[in-house]
Design an enzyme around this catalytic site. Sequence first.
Site, mmCIF file in Angstrom:
data_model
loop_
_atom_site.group_PDB
_atom_site.id
_atom_site.type_symbol
_atom_site.label_atom_id
_atom_site.label_comp_id
_atom_site.label_asym_id
_atom_site.label_seq_id
_atom_site.Cartn_x
_atom_site.Cartn_y
_atom_site.Cartn_z
ATOM 1 N N SER A 138 35.112 39.369 43.501
ATOM 2 C CA SER A 138 36.312 38.587 43.820
ATOM 3 C C SER A 138 35.862 37.179 44.190
ATOM 4 C CB SER A 138 37.010 39.235 45.027
ATOM 5 O OG SER A 138 38.004 38.381 45.562
ATOM 6 N N TYR A 151 37.172 43.193 53.430
ATOM 7 C CA TYR A 151 37.224 42.887 51.997
ATOM 8 C C TYR A 151 36.172 41.824 51.645
ATOM 9 C CZ TYR A 151 39.425 42.013 47.433
ATOM 10 O OH TYR A 151 39.669 41.895 46.091
HETATM 11 P P1 NAD Z 1 45.169 47.929 41.819
HETATM 12 O O1 NAD Z 1 45.658 48.419 43.137
HETATM 13 O O2 NAD Z 1 46.129 47.608 40.732
HETATM 14 O O3 NAD Z 1 44.095 48.953 41.211
HETATM 15 C C1 NAD Z 1 43.129 49.573 41.992
HETATM 16 C C2 NAD Z 1 42.612 50.768 41.239
HETATM 17 O O4 NAD Z 1 41.648 51.437 42.067
HETATM 18 C C3 NAD Z 1 43.696 51.796 40.933
HETATM 19 O O5 NAD Z 1 43.421 52.414 39.704
HETATM 20 C C4 NAD Z 1 43.551 52.790 42.079
HETATM 21 O O6 NAD Z 1 44.049 54.092 41.771
HETATM 22 C C5 NAD Z 1 42.047 52.789 42.224
HETATM 23 N N1 NAD Z 1 41.587 53.295 43.507
HETATM 24 C C6 NAD Z 1 41.939 52.894 44.759
HETATM 25 N N2 NAD Z 1 41.300 53.650 45.672
HETATM 26 C C7 NAD Z 1 40.533 54.521 44.990
HETATM 27 C C8 NAD Z 1 39.643 55.565 45.368
HETATM 28 N N3 NAD Z 1 39.425 55.868 46.659
HETATM 29 N N4 NAD Z 1 39.027 56.270 44.396
HETATM 30 C C9 NAD Z 1 39.255 55.995 43.092
HETATM 31 N N5 NAD Z 1 40.088 55.031 42.670
HETATM 32 C C10 NAD Z 1 40.714 54.307 43.615
HETATM 33 O O7 NAD Z 1 44.262 46.675 42.183
HETATM 34 P P2 NAD Z 1 43.580 45.535 41.294
HETATM 35 O O8 NAD Z 1 44.110 44.266 41.786
HETATM 36 O O9 NAD Z 1 43.622 45.867 39.855
HETATM 37 O O10 NAD Z 1 42.086 45.639 41.847
HETATM 38 C C11 NAD Z 1 40.998 46.075 41.064
HETATM 39 C C12 NAD Z 1 39.724 45.412 41.583
HETATM 40 O O11 NAD Z 1 39.841 44.000 41.424
HETATM 41 C C13 NAD Z 1 39.469 45.653 43.061
HETATM 42 O O12 NAD Z 1 38.081 45.857 43.275
HETATM 43 C C14 NAD Z 1 39.923 44.354 43.699
HETATM 44 O O13 NAD Z 1 39.263 44.107 44.908
HETATM 45 C C15 NAD Z 1 39.524 43.367 42.632
HETATM 46 N N6 NAD Z 1 40.198 42.073 42.700
HETATM 47 C C16 NAD Z 1 41.552 41.977 42.611
HETATM 48 C C17 NAD Z 1 42.158 40.731 42.665
HETATM 49 C C18 NAD Z 1 43.636 40.533 42.533
HETATM 50 O O14 NAD Z 1 44.105 39.411 42.739
HETATM 51 N N7 NAD Z 1 44.416 41.533 42.182
HETATM 52 C C19 NAD Z 1 41.371 39.592 42.852
HETATM 53 C C20 NAD Z 1 40.003 39.729 42.959
HETATM 54 C C21 NAD Z 1 39.428 40.974 42.878
#
Ligand code: NAD
Length: 256
Positions: A138, A151
């Site tokens: 991130s 985080y």
């Molecule tokens: P999201 O909530 O849409 O997806 C998260 C995914 O992780 C889902 O499939 C969920 O079921 C799964 N998950 C959560 N806990 C879990 C567990 N204990 N075991 C197995 N699976 C689990 O979120 P996202 O925004 O797509 O995030 C995905 C990644 O991207 C994360 O690592 C997040 O930190 C990172 N990220 C997101 C953003 C953003 O702006 N959305 C920015 C930077 C980084």
Amino acid sequence: MLKGKTALVTGSTSGIGLGIAKSLAQQGANIVMNGFGDTEGAQAEIRALGVQVAYHGADMSRPSEIEAMMKFAADTFGRVDILVNNAGIQHVAPIQDFPIEKWDAIIAINLSSAFHATRLALPAMQAANWGRIINVASTHGLVGSAEKSAYVASKHGVVGLTKVTALENATTGVTCNAICPGWVLTPLVQKQVDVKALAMGLTNEEAKKQLLQEKEPSMQFTTPEELGALAVFFCSAAANNVRGVAWNMDGGWTAQ
Ligand code: NAD
């Protein structure tokens, strides 16, 4: 480009993980999916792209379940060629109020799970002298924000793990790199938009604009498709010597 390869994407039932899984499938990779929620719908979306799909419901906070998932992937497809450590969660609170169980869960799911999946994937990649490990970190792996202690700590950890994984395999065909997205409008971020809208009496659109205004000069969300294209590049031959980078796709967030 990736026909005959197998990609395991953690947390691929939603958001960024699903976007990356789609992009890799569009290049012909078979996909091992993981995550909660609409697991059937997510699998159907990938299967529609004409590749083989398997699903394992490992809870990424539990090392024994991660071991079972990696074994399942190897048993199903022979080997994991591409590992995308993507599963992640968020919790927002000042340090003095941060719930201990949330801290532990965030470190386990966002950081330790990447270590476990990586240590279990590496031997087969090293034996094949080809592998790609992509860690979804991130902008919070590069800079901090108030009220996101666990985080930010976990994502800085992921960037560090990425560098060490890259270095330990630098003379081989196994590369490891991190993707550092800014805001991406997934369920994880929509929750933060909702909190802002409620706290400030804003509409959904106003709250989204406010969120972008605070951090992203481009005033645009990055999309899962754009992140998927970057993951495809990391898997390409052209990225053979890209090792240990933390590549931000953040509308200028960390350029400031
Ligand atoms: P999201 O909530 O849409 O997806 C998260 C995914 O992780 C889902 O499939 C969920 O079921 C799964 N998950 C959560 N806990 C879990 C567990 N204990 N075991 C197995 N699976 C689990 O979120 P996202 O925004 O797509 O995030 C995905 C990644 O991207 C994360 O690592 C997040 O930190 C990172 N990220 C997101 C953003 C953003 O702006 N959305 C920015 C930077 C980084």
